[in-house]
Motif scaffolding. Structure first.
Motif, PDB file in Angstrom:
ATOM      1  N   ALA A 154       1.906   7.733  -2.727  1.00  0.00           N
ATOM      2  CA  ALA A 154       2.935   6.903  -1.376  1.00  0.00           C
ATOM      3  C   ALA A 154       2.261   5.423  -2.054  1.00  0.00           C
ATOM      4  O   ALA A 154       1.631   5.149  -3.197  1.00  0.00           O
ATOM      5  N   GLY A 155       3.605   4.636  -1.899  1.00  0.00           N
ATOM      6  CA  GLY A 155       3.805   3.373  -2.234  1.00  0.00           C
ATOM      7  C   GLY A 155       5.351   3.436  -2.933  1.00  0.00           C
ATOM      8  O   GLY A 155       6.373   4.128  -1.672  1.00  0.00           O
ATOM      9  N   GLU A 156       6.071   2.576  -3.475  1.00  0.00           N
ATOM     10  CA  GLU A 156       7.216   2.325  -3.436  1.00  0.00           C
ATOM     11  C   GLU A 156       8.196   3.279  -4.703  1.00  0.00           C
ATOM     12  O   GLU A 156       6.849   4.223  -5.832  1.00  0.00           O
ATOM     13  N   ASP A 157       8.995   3.661  -4.213  1.00  0.00           N
ATOM     14  CA  ASP A 157       9.571   5.018  -5.345  1.00  0.00           C
ATOM     15  C   ASP A 157      10.418   5.144  -6.242  1.00  0.00           C
ATOM     16  O   ASP A 157      10.766   4.874  -6.696  1.00  0.00           O
ATOM     17  N   GLY A 158      10.189   3.030  -6.650  1.00  0.00           N
ATOM     18  CA  GLY A 158      11.186   2.912  -8.304  1.00  0.00           C
ATOM     19  C   GLY A 158      12.943   2.800  -8.314  1.00  0.00           C
ATOM     20  O   GLY A 158      13.165   3.115  -9.230  1.00  0.00           O
ATOM     21  N   GLY A 159      12.706   3.605  -6.835  1.00  0.00           N
ATOM     22  CA  GLY A 159      14.889   3.386  -6.843  1.00  0.00           C
ATOM     23  C   GLY A 159      14.845   2.223  -6.827  1.00  0.00           C
ATOM     24  O   GLY A 159      14.151   1.186  -6.135  1.00  0.00           O
ATOM     25  N   GLY A 160      16.684   2.186  -7.132  1.00  0.00           N
ATOM     26  CA  GLY A 160      17.139   0.809  -6.522  1.00  0.00           C
ATOM     27  C   GLY A 160      17.885   0.522  -5.857  1.00  0.00           C
ATOM     28  O   GLY A 160      17.737   1.274  -4.523  1.00  0.00           O
ATOM     29  N   ILE A 161      18.396  -0.033  -5.227  1.00  0.00           N
ATOM     30  CA  ILE A 161      19.445  -0.512  -4.053  1.00  0.00           C
ATOM     31  C   ILE A 161      21.081   0.369  -4.169  1.00  0.00           C
ATOM     32  O   ILE A 161      21.271   0.658  -5.685  1.00  0.00           O
ATOM     33  N   PRO A 162      20.837   1.401  -3.104  1.00  0.00           N
ATOM     34  CA  PRO A 162      21.391   2.302  -2.529  1.00  0.00           C
ATOM     35  C   PRO A 162      23.578   1.421  -2.706  1.00  0.00           C
ATOM     36  O   PRO A 162      23.023   0.767  -2.168  1.00  0.00           O
ATOM     37  N   GLN A 163      24.452   2.320  -2.643  1.00  0.00           N
ATOM     38  CA  GLN A 163      25.650   2.039  -2.200  1.00  0.00           C
ATOM     39  C   GLN A 163      25.825   1.226  -1.028  1.00  0.00           C
ATOM     40  O   GLN A 163      26.329   0.177  -0.967  1.00  0.00           O
ATOM     41  N   ALA A 164      25.334   2.102  -0.399  1.00  0.00           N
ATOM     42  CA  ALA A 164      25.107   1.490   1.758  1.00  0.00           C
ATOM     43  C   ALA A 164      24.672   0.422   1.633  1.00  0.00           C
ATOM     44  O   ALA A 164      25.555  -0.554   2.355  1.00  0.00           O
ATOM     45  N   CYS A 165      23.693  -0.410   0.767  1.00  0.00           N
ATOM     46  CA  CYS A 165      22.856  -1.694   1.039  1.00  0.00           C
ATOM     47  C   CYS A 165      24.428  -2.461  -0.330  1.00  0.00           C
ATOM     48  O   CYS A 165      24.123  -4.207  -0.247  1.00  0.00           O
ATOM     49  N   PRO A 198       5.339  -1.023   4.405  1.00  0.00           N
ATOM     50  CA  PRO A 198       4.307  -0.760   3.332  1.00  0.00           C
ATOM     51  C   PRO A 198       2.373  -0.913   2.992  1.00  0.00           C
ATOM     52  O   PRO A 198       2.409  -1.499   4.443  1.00  0.00           O
ATOM     53  N   SER A 199       1.924  -0.347   2.285  1.00  0.00           N
ATOM     54  CA  SER A 199       0.586   0.186   2.704  1.00  0.00           C
ATOM     55  C   SER A 199      -0.089   0.873   4.050  1.00  0.00           C
ATOM     56  O   SER A 199      -0.860   0.525   4.551  1.00  0.00           O
ATOM     57  N   SER A 200       0.879   1.105   4.851  1.00  0.00           N
ATOM     58  CA  SER A 200       0.204   2.092   6.387  1.00  0.00           C
ATOM     59  C   SER A 200      -0.294   3.267   5.984  1.00  0.00           C
ATOM     60  O   SER A 200      -1.243   3.444   6.730  1.00  0.00           O
ATOM     61  N   SER A 201       0.375   3.630   4.960  1.00  0.00           N
ATOM     62  CA  SER A 201      -0.554   4.891   4.793  1.00  0.00           C
ATOM     63  C   SER A 201      -1.861   4.752   3.819  1.00  0.00           C
ATOM     64  O   SER A 201      -2.592   5.019   4.775  1.00  0.00           O
ATOM     65  N   ARG A 202      -2.597   3.641   3.848  1.00  0.00           N
ATOM     66  CA  ARG A 202      -3.016   2.528   3.123  1.00  0.00           C
ATOM     67  C   ARG A 202      -4.422   2.784   4.530  1.00  0.00           C
ATOM     68  O   ARG A 202      -5.573   2.510   4.459  1.00  0.00           O
ATOM     69  N   ALA A 203      -3.548   2.122   5.334  1.00  0.00           N
ATOM     70  CA  ALA A 203      -4.667   1.739   6.668  1.00  0.00           C
ATOM     71  C   ALA A 203      -4.506   3.201   7.855  1.00  0.00           C
ATOM     72  O   ALA A 203      -5.938   2.620   8.364  1.00  0.00           O
ATOM     73  N   LEU A 204      -4.207   3.947   7.359  1.00  0.00           N
ATOM     74  CA  LEU A 204      -4.659   5.291   7.916  1.00  0.00           C
ATOM     75  C   LEU A 204      -5.565   6.171   7.154  1.00  0.00           C
ATOM     76  O   LEU A 204      -5.747   7.162   7.055  1.00  0.00           O
TER      77      LEU A 204
END
Length: 264
Positions: free
Chosen positions: A161-172, A206-212
């Motif tokens: 639960a958190g950042e996935d470590g991926g970069g900026i995809p081509q679409a962006c 971000p942090s919404s899982s922890r809030a739950l």
């Protein structure tokens, strides 16, 4: 500039380029192996605690292999169901090893909002509107309800639960205005009819899982709220990029989610 000087500059530039590529490759593999180690430790601990009929370290090995890592050590305390593992993966620049441990938590105080169907699976969003059908493998994009809550599709355990470590995809890269910063995800592991599956919600707040009250290592129930939809990652608006796969990542899923969730 003389020919020897030009050659020296070219060699220096090549060295810098190779060094940069090496650092990026090592970082990407390290992130993948860390996820594999965490998932493997959780799998072994779950099996030791009776959540799966599989042999703990065998299940840990399968889980690590699904993330393209090799389990080099697995130790399980039968009394406490605590598992300690080491996962490894090779790169052209050397091997990466990551240690992880996991132990059972107390049963969660679940916020149940989704309604499981006859097979025990719940629709993962408060809206049954599919805004984009299969893309990037068998991913689907789902609209969200007024409260923005996202649900566990089946009983399982949160492996990330958190950042996935991926970069900026081509679409962006093509649409820079869609980039909202690192994608936040919730990845869950499920055991269903002898099969190990991994689901994920993406673009979560971000942090919404922890809030739950939901964190990595927690057990969750079908229909339990595990995150809130947000605008993280590459997105033009709030929704969940939902995946179901046989591997412990949120990239290019290989399982048709409708086979388990039912039609929209």
């Amino acid at each position: 500039m003389s020919a020897p000087a030009l050659a020296a500059c070219a060699a220096a530039a090549l060295t810098i380029g190779v060094t940069a590529l090496s650092a990026v490759a090592q970082l990407e593999v390290r992130q993948r192996v860390a996820g594999a180690a965490d998932a493997a430790a959780l799998a072994a601990s779950d099996a030791a605690a009776g959540w799966s009929d599989a042999e703990p370290c065998a299940l840990a090995g399968e889980t690590a292999a699904a993330a393209r890592a090799h389990l080099v050590r697995c130790e399980v305390d039968a009394a406490t169901a605590e598992a300690r593992v080491i996962a490894r993966a090779g790169t052209p620049f050397g091997a990466v090893e990551i240690r992880a441990r996991a132990a059972p938590d107390a049963d969660p105080v679940a916020v149940i909002a989704g309604t499981p169907g006859a097979n025990g699976w719940a629709w993962p969003s408060g809206s049954r509107v599919v805004t984009q059908e299969f893309h990037d493998g068998m991913s689907i994009d789902l609209a969200v309800g007024p409260d923005g809550l996202l649900y566990a599709p089946y009983d399982g355990i949160v492996v990330h639960a958190g950042e996935d470590g991926g970069g900026i995809p081509q679409a962006c890269r093509s649409n820079p205005g869609w980039w909202r910063g690192p994608n936040h995800t919730v990845v869950m592991r499920h055991e269903y009819e002898g099969r190990t599956l991994f689901s994920s919600h993406n673009h979560v707040a971000p942090s919404s899982s922890r809030a739950l009250g939901v964190e990595t290592g927690d057990r969750v129930l079908a229909g339990q709220a595990v995150a809130s939809a947000g605008m993280s990652g590459c997105t033009s608006g709030p929704h969940t990029h939902f995946t179901l796969a046989t591997h412990a990542t949120n990239a290019f899923p290989d399982v048709n989610p409708y086979d388990y969730l039912g039609p929209p």
